[in-house]
Design a protein around this motif. Sequence first.
Motif, PDB file in Angstrom:
ATOM      1  N   PRO A  59       0.816  -1.212   0.000  1.00  0.00           N
ATOM      2  CA  PRO A  59       0.000   0.000   0.000  1.00  0.00           C
ATOM      3  C   PRO A  59       0.859   1.275   0.000  1.00  0.00           C
ATOM      4  N   ALA A  60       0.423   2.247  -0.785  1.00  0.00           N
ATOM      5  CA  ALA A  60       1.184   3.493  -0.926  1.00  0.00           C
ATOM      6  C   ALA A  60       1.310   4.233   0.404  1.00  0.00           C
ATOM      7  N   LYS A  96      -5.614   4.226  -5.803  1.00  0.00           N
ATOM      8  CA  LYS A  96      -5.862   2.840  -5.405  1.00  0.00           C
ATOM      9  C   LYS A  96      -6.975   2.717  -4.370  1.00  0.00           C
ATOM     10  N   GLY A  97      -7.585   3.848  -4.021  1.00  0.00           N
ATOM     11  CA  GLY A  97      -8.694   3.818  -3.081  1.00  0.00           C
ATOM     12  C   GLY A  97      -8.290   3.668  -1.620  1.00  0.00           C
ATOM     13  N   GLU A  98      -7.028   3.910  -1.298  1.00  0.00           N
ATOM     14  CA  GLU A  98      -6.581   3.810   0.092  1.00  0.00           C
ATOM     15  C   GLU A  98      -7.036   5.010   0.921  1.00  0.00           C
ATOM     16  N   THR A  99      -7.301   6.111   0.262  1.00  0.00           N
ATOM     17  CA  THR A  99      -7.653   7.344   0.953  1.00  0.00           C
ATOM     18  C   THR A  99      -8.421   8.260   0.011  1.00  0.00           C
ATOM     19  N   LEU A 102       8.877  17.067  -1.645  1.00  0.00           N
ATOM     20  CA  LEU A 102       7.426  17.170  -1.818  1.00  0.00           C
ATOM     21  C   LEU A 102       6.895  16.323  -2.960  1.00  0.00           C
ATOM     22  N   LYS A 103       7.651  16.235  -4.046  1.00  0.00           N
ATOM     23  CA  LYS A 103       7.172  15.455  -5.196  1.00  0.00           C
ATOM     24  C   LYS A 103       6.963  13.990  -4.824  1.00  0.00           C
ATOM     25  N   HIS A 104       7.779  13.465  -3.902  1.00  0.00           N
ATOM     26  CA  HIS A 104       7.628  12.071  -3.473  1.00  0.00           C
ATOM     27  C   HIS A 104       6.401  11.904  -2.582  1.00  0.00           C
ATOM     28  N   PHE A 105       6.192  12.859  -1.673  1.00  0.00           N
ATOM     29  CA  PHE A 105       4.976  12.820  -0.851  1.00  0.00           C
ATOM     30  C   PHE A 105       3.742  12.881  -1.738  1.00  0.00           C
ATOM     31  N   VAL A 106       3.735  13.825  -2.673  1.00  0.00           N
ATOM     32  CA  VAL A 106       2.582  14.004  -3.562  1.00  0.00           C
ATOM     33  C   VAL A 106       2.339  12.746  -4.388  1.00  0.00           C
ATOM     34  N   ALA A 107       3.414  12.174  -4.947  1.00  0.00           N
ATOM     35  CA  ALA A 107       3.262  10.978  -5.789  1.00  0.00           C
ATOM     36  C   ALA A 107       2.667   9.810  -4.996  1.00  0.00           C
ATOM     37  N   LEU A 108       3.147   9.594  -3.782  1.00  0.00           N
ATOM     38  CA  LEU A 108       2.619   8.486  -2.981  1.00  0.00           C
ATOM     39  C   LEU A 108       1.184   8.753  -2.525  1.00  0.00           C
ATOM     40  N   LEU A 109       0.877   9.996  -2.206  1.00  0.00           N
ATOM     41  CA  LEU A 109      -0.500  10.322  -1.824  1.00  0.00           C
ATOM     42  C   LEU A 109      -1.453  10.160  -3.012  1.00  0.00           C
ATOM     43  N   ARG A 110      -1.017  10.577  -4.194  1.00  0.00           N
ATOM     44  CA  ARG A 110      -1.849  10.392  -5.398  1.00  0.00           C
ATOM     45  C   ARG A 110      -2.055   8.913  -5.700  1.00  0.00           C
ATOM     46  N   GLU A 111      -0.981   8.146  -5.571  1.00  0.00           N
ATOM     47  CA  GLU A 111      -1.100   6.700  -5.795  1.00  0.00           C
ATOM     48  C   GLU A 111      -2.091   6.096  -4.808  1.00  0.00           C
ATOM     49  N   ALA A 112      -2.002   6.504  -3.547  1.00  0.00           N
ATOM     50  CA  ALA A 112      -2.931   5.995  -2.532  1.00  0.00           C
ATOM     51  C   ALA A 112      -4.367   6.368  -2.891  1.00  0.00           C
ATOM     52  N   GLN A 113      -4.549   7.564  -3.388  1.00  0.00           N
ATOM     53  CA  GLN A 113      -5.885   8.018  -3.777  1.00  0.00           C
ATOM     54  C   GLN A 113      -6.410   7.193  -4.961  1.00  0.00           C
ATOM     55  N   GLN A 159       1.353   2.977   3.384  1.00  0.00           N
ATOM     56  CA  GLN A 159       2.314   2.255   4.219  1.00  0.00           C
ATOM     57  C   GLN A 159       3.742   2.570   3.762  1.00  0.00           C
ATOM     58  N   ARG A 160       3.961   2.591   2.458  1.00  0.00           N
ATOM     59  CA  ARG A 160       5.285   2.919   1.929  1.00  0.00           C
ATOM     60  C   ARG A 160       5.676   4.351   2.304  1.00  0.00           C
ATOM     61  N   LEU A 161       4.719   5.253   2.251  1.00  0.00           N
ATOM     62  CA  LEU A 161       4.974   6.644   2.631  1.00  0.00           C
ATOM     63  C   LEU A 161       5.417   6.725   4.086  1.00  0.00           C
ATOM     64  N   LYS A 162       4.702   6.059   4.951  1.00  0.00           N
ATOM     65  CA  LYS A 162       5.021   6.062   6.381  1.00  0.00           C
ATOM     66  C   LYS A 162       6.405   5.450   6.625  1.00  0.00           C
ATOM     67  N   PHE A 163       6.686   4.317   5.991  1.00  0.00           N
ATOM     68  CA  PHE A 163       7.987   3.672   6.164  1.00  0.00           C
ATOM     69  C   PHE A 163       9.127   4.541   5.624  1.00  0.00           C
ATOM     70  N   ALA A 164       8.884   5.229   4.512  1.00  0.00           N
ATOM     71  CA  ALA A 164       9.911   6.112   3.949  1.00  0.00           C
ATOM     72  C   ALA A 164      10.208   7.265   4.907  1.00  0.00           C
ATOM     73  N   CYS A 165       9.187   7.819   5.518  1.00  0.00           N
ATOM     74  CA  CYS A 165       9.386   8.907   6.482  1.00  0.00           C
ATOM     75  C   CYS A 165      10.220   8.435   7.674  1.00  0.00           C
ATOM     76  N   ILE A 166       9.928   7.253   8.163  1.00  0.00           N
ATOM     77  CA  ILE A 166      10.671   6.708   9.302  1.00  0.00           C
ATOM     78  C   ILE A 166      12.111   6.387   8.895  1.00  0.00           C
ATOM     79  N   ALA A 167      12.298   5.890   7.674  1.00  0.00           N
ATOM     80  CA  ALA A 167      13.652   5.616   7.186  1.00  0.00           C
ATOM     81  C   ALA A 167      14.445   6.912   7.049  1.00  0.00           C
ATOM     82  N   TRP A 168      13.801   7.964   6.558  1.00  0.00           N
ATOM     83  CA  TRP A 168      14.475   9.271   6.435  1.00  0.00           C
ATOM     84  C   TRP A 168      14.904   9.748   7.816  1.00  0.00           C
ATOM     85  N   LEU A 169      14.020   9.592   8.792  1.00  0.00           N
ATOM     86  CA  LEU A 169      14.352   9.990  10.159  1.00  0.00           C
ATOM     87  C   LEU A 169      15.600   9.250  10.646  1.00  0.00           C
TER      88      LEU A 169
END
Length: 195
Positions: free
Chosen positions: A82-83, A142-145, A129-140, A85-95
């Motif tokens: 799920p996009a 795919k019906g995740e949000t 920002l482009k990565h956040f936007v891309a993952l949020l759009r993908e989630a949208q 989930q990947r977004l959340k994991f990427a944020c934690i990895a960046w941290l």
Amino acid sequence: MAIRQQRAERTVQGIVREFRRSFLETGFAAATTDAVLDRLQISKGALYHHFASKTDIMAAVFERESVDAIQFALDTVRENGPALQRLKFACIAWLSRVRSRDTALILFDIGPSALGYRRARQIEDANSLKHFVALLREAQEKGETRIGNIELTARMLSAIVAEAALHELREGRDVSGELEAAIEGLLKGMDKSVP
């Protein structure tokens, strides 16, 4: 022509690498162009052919550090799943990446001090920002949000992640769990399908 471009790129990479080292050793103000030029064995003309000022070099150092940290985060996340989930994991990895002393100094101290908050933020936003936007759009898609304002949500996520990193660096304590909860809370709050 290709050989000349490769040589120019190697020169730029060397300048950025050596100035990064110098900035980390002495800070921005104390880093001298002459010391770096001596290490690289290039002329001032060669340096100024690629960069107009020491501040422009700092911008390149900051951008490279930003891109490397973001790429590290993206590389740690599996491409399937799920996009959100990947977004959340990427944020934690960046941290986890910005826990590195050198990365933290460039992104949170030396870079913003030398460039000013606005320019540092512009560079960081251009890379993240482009990565956040891309993952949020993908989630949208795919019906995740069902987020109404993806751009605003991306900016809010960016701010949450940056503040978590600053807090962690100040306190010296892992805040991954709190960051994960904050991301989930924001995403839930911005989701129009959640009552």
